[in-house]
Design a protein around this motif. Structure first.
Motif, mmCIF file in Angstrom:
data_model
loop_
_atom_site.group_PDB
_atom_site.id
_atom_site.type_symbol
_atom_site.label_atom_id
_atom_site.label_comp_id
_atom_site.label_asym_id
_atom_site.label_seq_id
_atom_site.Cartn_x
_atom_site.Cartn_y
_atom_site.Cartn_z
ATOM 1 N N PRO A 19 0.822 -1.318 0.004
ATOM 2 C CA PRO A 19 -0.074 -0.041 0.013
ATOM 3 C C PRO A 19 0.793 1.421 -0.048
ATOM 4 C CG PRO A 19 -0.090 -1.038 2.254
ATOM 5 C CD PRO A 19 0.567 -2.114 1.228
ATOM 6 N N LYS A 20 1.927 1.197 0.392
ATOM 7 C CA LYS A 20 3.018 2.199 0.486
ATOM 8 C C LYS A 20 3.756 2.510 -0.802
ATOM 9 C CE LYS A 20 3.093 2.307 5.370
ATOM 10 N NZ LYS A 20 3.882 2.568 6.666
ATOM 11 N N VAL A 21 3.714 1.756 -1.675
ATOM 12 C CA VAL A 21 4.308 2.014 -3.053
ATOM 13 C C VAL A 21 3.665 2.978 -3.755
ATOM 14 C CG1 VAL A 21 5.477 0.846 -4.711
ATOM 15 C CG2 VAL A 21 5.654 -0.225 -2.580
ATOM 16 N N ARG A 22 4.616 3.846 -4.259
ATOM 17 C CA ARG A 22 3.583 4.832 -5.398
ATOM 18 C C ARG A 22 3.669 4.023 -6.784
ATOM 19 N NH1 ARG A 22 6.076 10.652 -4.616
ATOM 20 N NH2 ARG A 22 4.893 11.094 -2.763
ATOM 21 N N PRO A 23 2.526 3.677 -7.599
ATOM 22 C CA PRO A 23 2.590 3.058 -8.565
ATOM 23 C C PRO A 23 2.836 3.987 -9.708
ATOM 24 C CG PRO A 23 0.161 3.847 -7.961
ATOM 25 C CD PRO A 23 1.330 4.303 -6.753
ATOM 26 N N LEU A 24 3.287 3.358 -10.849
ATOM 27 C CA LEU A 24 3.510 3.850 -12.028
ATOM 28 C C LEU A 24 2.758 2.845 -13.205
ATOM 29 C CD1 LEU A 24 4.832 5.654 -14.135
ATOM 30 C CD2 LEU A 24 6.726 4.257 -14.210
ATOM 31 N N HIS A 25 1.679 3.182 -13.604
ATOM 32 C CA HIS A 25 0.751 2.591 -14.292
ATOM 33 C C HIS A 25 1.076 2.775 -15.886
ATOM 34 C CE1 HIS A 25 -1.547 1.317 -10.935
ATOM 35 N NE2 HIS A 25 -1.817 2.683 -10.672
ATOM 36 N N CYS A 26 1.225 1.680 -16.728
ATOM 37 C CA CYS A 26 1.596 1.941 -18.133
ATOM 38 C C CYS A 26 0.448 1.511 -18.899
ATOM 39 C CB CYS A 26 2.778 1.243 -18.499
ATOM 40 S SG CYS A 26 4.260 1.786 -17.759
ATOM 41 N N LEU A 50 -6.914 2.821 -13.064
ATOM 42 C CA LEU A 50 -5.893 3.288 -12.721
ATOM 43 C C LEU A 50 -5.347 4.586 -12.541
ATOM 44 C CD1 LEU A 50 -4.075 0.558 -15.116
ATOM 45 C CD2 LEU A 50 -4.749 0.316 -12.852
ATOM 46 N N SER A 51 -5.937 5.429 -13.013
ATOM 47 C CA SER A 51 -5.665 7.135 -12.752
ATOM 48 C C SER A 51 -6.195 7.298 -11.337
ATOM 49 C CB SER A 51 -6.304 7.760 -14.068
ATOM 50 O OG SER A 51 -7.715 7.789 -14.205
ATOM 51 N N ALA A 52 -7.255 6.641 -11.224
ATOM 52 C CA ALA A 52 -7.751 7.055 -9.863
ATOM 53 C C ALA A 52 -7.031 6.473 -8.885
ATOM 54 C CB ALA A 52 -9.456 6.524 -9.777
ATOM 55 N N ASP A 53 -6.436 5.326 -8.833
ATOM 56 C CA ASP A 53 -5.494 4.699 -7.956
ATOM 57 C C ASP A 53 -4.241 5.735 -7.839
ATOM 58 O OD1 ASP A 53 -4.407 2.486 -6.285
ATOM 59 O OD2 ASP A 53 -3.036 2.706 -7.902
ATOM 60 N N ALA A 54 -3.736 6.149 -9.013
ATOM 61 C CA ALA A 54 -2.497 6.970 -9.236
ATOM 62 C C ALA A 54 -2.800 8.251 -8.480
ATOM 63 C CB ALA A 54 -2.053 7.346 -10.628
ATOM 64 N N ARG A 55 -4.081 8.711 -8.407
ATOM 65 C CA ARG A 55 -4.326 10.061 -7.672
ATOM 66 C C ARG A 55 -4.123 9.677 -6.125
ATOM 67 N NH1 ARG A 55 -7.854 11.011 -11.970
ATOM 68 N NH2 ARG A 55 -9.666 10.150 -10.884
ATOM 69 N N HIS A 56 -4.947 8.763 -5.974
ATOM 70 C CA HIS A 56 -5.033 8.208 -4.493
ATOM 71 C C HIS A 56 -3.823 7.963 -4.031
ATOM 72 C CE1 HIS A 56 -6.809 6.491 -1.251
ATOM 73 N NE2 HIS A 56 -6.042 5.290 -1.056
ATOM 74 N N ARG A 57 -2.805 7.315 -4.416
ATOM 75 C CA ARG A 57 -1.628 6.802 -4.133
ATOM 76 C C ARG A 57 -0.346 7.624 -4.291
ATOM 77 N NH1 ARG A 57 -0.088 0.942 -3.866
ATOM 78 N NH2 ARG A 57 -0.537 0.739 -6.061
ATOM 79 N N ARG A 58 -0.732 8.784 -5.024
ATOM 80 C CA ARG A 58 0.186 9.780 -5.588
ATOM 81 C C ARG A 58 1.373 8.964 -6.671
ATOM 82 N NH1 ARG A 58 2.053 13.790 -0.580
ATOM 83 N NH2 ARG A 58 -0.243 14.456 -0.110
ATOM 84 N N GLY A 59 0.834 8.473 -7.375
ATOM 85 C CA GLY A 59 1.394 7.528 -8.499
ATOM 86 C C GLY A 59 1.513 8.294 -9.636
ATOM 87 N N ALA A 60 1.586 7.618 -10.731
ATOM 88 C CA ALA A 60 1.503 8.143 -12.039
ATOM 89 C C ALA A 60 0.869 7.201 -12.963
ATOM 90 C CB ALA A 60 2.774 8.579 -13.003
ATOM 91 N N VAL A 61 0.405 7.767 -14.329
ATOM 92 C CA VAL A 61 0.064 6.894 -15.482
ATOM 93 C C VAL A 61 0.752 7.461 -16.718
ATOM 94 C CG1 VAL A 61 -2.022 6.273 -16.943
ATOM 95 C CG2 VAL A 61 -2.385 6.539 -14.488
ATOM 96 N N VAL A 62 1.295 6.497 -17.518
ATOM 97 C CA VAL A 62 2.056 6.352 -18.696
ATOM 98 C C VAL A 62 1.173 5.851 -19.634
ATOM 99 C CG1 VAL A 62 4.176 6.235 -20.049
ATOM 100 C CG2 VAL A 62 4.293 6.575 -17.468
#
Length: 82
Positions: A19-26, A50-62
């Motif tokens: 849960p603490k890992v910031r995601p990088l979704h491709c 995936l973009s909702a998850d990236a916003r929630h966990r401060r990650g990114a989408v490529v």
């Protein structure tokens, strides 16, 4: 199918385990004329989740373009069927 359902399921298991890992979704966008009729719908639904998850966990989408990859393979690498 396109694999987006499996990808989302895998992501949910990884998000729960880490849960603490910031995601990088491709996300690979489908080609304009694709093999699967629902490819664009699957891509939209996957991108939304995936973009909702990236916003929630401060990650990114490529976003990756299959059209661009096919053109590069044909024009630059001279591969007629990428």
């Amino acid at each position: 199918g396109t694999g987006s359902g499996l990808g989302c399921a895998l992501h949910e298991h990884l998000a729960a385990a880490l849960p603490k890992v910031r995601p990088l979704h491709c996300v690979a966008l489908p080609r304009k004329i694709g093999d699967v009729a629902v490819g664009a719908l699957n891509a939209c639904l996957t991108l939304d989740r995936l973009s909702a998850d990236a916003r929630h966990r401060r990650g990114a989408v490529v976003l990756l373009s299959n059209e661009l990859a096919a053109r590069l393979a044909a024009d630059v690498f001279k591969q007629p069927r990428p």
